[in-house]
Design a protein around this motif. Structure first.
Motif, PDB file in Angstrom:
ATOM      1  N   GLY A 279       0.803  -1.218   0.000  1.00 46.02           N
ATOM      2  CA  GLY A 279       0.000   0.000   0.000  1.00 46.02           C
ATOM      3  C   GLY A 279       0.835   1.267   0.000  1.00 46.02           C
ATOM      4  N   SER A 311      -5.355  -0.023   3.407  1.00 43.38           N
ATOM      5  CA  SER A 311      -5.525  -1.234   2.595  1.00 43.38           C
ATOM      6  C   SER A 311      -6.804  -1.199   1.770  1.00 43.38           C
ATOM      7  N   GLU A 439      -6.560  -8.088   1.135  1.00 43.48           N
ATOM      8  CA  GLU A 439      -6.554  -6.809   1.855  1.00 43.48           C
ATOM      9  C   GLU A 439      -6.013  -6.946   3.275  1.00 43.48           C
ATOM     10  N   ALA A 443      -2.560  -5.226   4.951  1.00 45.65           N
ATOM     11  CA  ALA A 443      -2.564  -4.399   6.171  1.00 45.65           C
ATOM     12  C   ALA A 443      -1.530  -4.886   7.171  1.00 45.65           C
TER      13      ALA A 443
END
Length: 463
Positions: A279, A311, A439, A443
């Protein structure tokens, strides 16, 4: 080291600090911005002038300012309809080639950052700058242990420069918005402000370098110089010196197709492995920010304009790719909302999807191809114009701040891939980096990487 009276006078002339320094700059930028505003207003009201000549003059003035006004113009030049076409075309070509400041400035800056005996930290230190950028200049040096390093010194009083330039830039953009409200730039300007203030902190940039070294460690075709932490301050960044040639210098040697492809693959991974896996994106993809190694890998440079995304935003990028691939309008709407677009109509989504197809197109095509197969050099500009007209017809849009640097990176990298004449399987590269996207996993990786690299929280974060 003996200083004469003339040396001190020269230093005062070089170091535009304090009220009078800011006033001098304000006069210069006010004249420039006032001229932009007047020409835009006249153009919108129907008074014709030689826009190309005015735009060329503007590029010359901004290119010599050594500052953030130029960066802001570059940023807006990548957003369809954010500036008149002639200005966007000229400003997109801007790079930081301002002449460096002299030795008086260098020794003053080094003394301020490392103390009066700063030269003891080096076996040798080149008086002449190796490169000059918009916020600072680079000098080559050798440490006592023989390591070659690059020392990036920030120009004088850049905080006041940023503040002054942002005021002027807001005035110009505000006037344009009153005349043409298709693209609301409020969030764009907030993003520009935060990223510029981050770029002034070289300790943050050193942390970004540690982060990129961690994120790209597995890729042998990418080199990230390591910072020398003991010789870094907020206005001095000392890092390993890496050898490489500029892209144009390499292209002038007429490299083979495979050599061109090797450079392109390394660049794609350097920009998009951090985005899809952590990210994080490098928001300044112009050709001055990387050099080419002898094996046609790349050295990635200049880590001031780094953006860290939540994220959910990266999930939106993946979702939009899937939406364009499957022509799923509902998923596209969901992706834009995850990016921060608000109040979109179906018509507006369809217009935005035309821009998305332009950006994502090569990633959807599972074969070796050029990044743009249409030989028309105006193709991208034509797409941008259609998107702008579509947005104007459907009521306009306010780009969220998270969108800005992703868009800039895609457009900037695309132009580099065009220059390289690279022919690769972009779909395969994308799948290599994002095919297993998750996702929650992103993170977790992001949090651990930021902690390990000791990266401060982003300014203006909405995570």
């Amino acid at each position: 080291m003996n200083w004469s009276v003339s040396d001190v006078a020269d230093e005062r002339n070089i170091d535009n600090t304090g009220l009078f320094g800011e006033f001098r700059r304000m006069v210069r930028t006010s004249g420039t911005v006032g001229g932009i505003a007047a020409r835009i207003a006249g153009h919108k009201m129907g008074f014709r002038s030689n826009q190309s000549v005015h735009a060329g003059d503007l590029k010359s003035v901004l290119g010599g300012l050594k500052g953030p006004l130029m960066k802001g113009a570059q940023l807006l030049s990548t957003i369809p309809g954010a500036l008149p076409e002639e200005y966007a075309k000229e400003l997109a070509q801007l790079q930081a080639n301002a002449p460096p400041m002299g030795w008086n400035f260098v020794r003053r800056r080094m003394s301020a950052e490392l103390g009066p005996n700063w030269e003891r930290n080096f076996r040798s230190f080149n008086r002449e700058a190796s490169a000059a950028a918009s916020l600072g200049q680079v000098h080559r040096a050798v440490l006592p242990d023989g390591r070659e390093v690059a020392c990036k010194l920030q120009y004088p009083d850049m905080k006041s420069t940023v503040e002054s330039d942002l005021r002027q830039f807001r005035m110009a953009v505000g006037l344009f918005y009153r005349i043409d409200s298709t693209i609301c730039q409020d969030d764009v300007l907030e993003e520009l402000q935060d990223r510029l203030y981050e770029e002034l902190d070289y300790l943050r940039e050193a942390a970004n370098m540690r982060l990129y070294h961690l994120m790209l460690a597995e890729f042998e075709d990418i080199t990230i110089p390591q910072p020398v932490d003991a010789l870094c301050t907020q206005r001095l960044l000392t890092m390993e010196w890496v050898n490489g040639r500029g892209v144009q210098q390499v292209l002038d040697t007429n490299p083979t197709q495979e050599e061109r492809n090797r450079m392109a693959r390394a660049l794609f991974r350097a920009w998009y492995a951090p985005l899809y896996r952590y990210g994080v994106i490098h928001g300044d993809p112009h050709m001055g920010n990387f050099t080419v190694r002898d094996d046609f890998g790349i050295n990635l440079l200049d880590f001031g304009a780094i953006r860290i995304f939540p994220s959910r935003f990266v999930q939106g990028i993946i979702d939009l790719h899937r939406a364009i691939e499957t022509d799923d309008e509902d998923l596209a709407m969901h992706a834009y909302e995850a990016w921060g677009f608000a109040g979109l109509s179906r018509d507006t989504v369809r217009v935005l999807n035309e821009w998305a197809r332009f950006i994502y197109g090569p990633l959807l095509d599972d074969r070796e191809r050029f990044i743009q197969e249409d030989n028309d050099p105006q193709y991208g500009r034509a797409v941008a114009e259609r998107v702008y007209n579509g947005l104007k017809r459907t009521g306009g849009v306010q780009p969220p701040r998270e969108f800005v640097l992703v868009d800039r990176s895609a457009v900037g990298l695309g132009s580099v891939f065009l220059r390289l004449k690279a022919k690769v399987n972009w779909h395969e590269l994308f799948q290599e980096l994002a095919g297993d996207f998750n996702e929650a996993a992103l993170a977790r990786r992001q949090a651990e990487a930021l902690r390990t690299a000791r990266v401060p929280a982003p300014l203006g974060s909405r995570n």
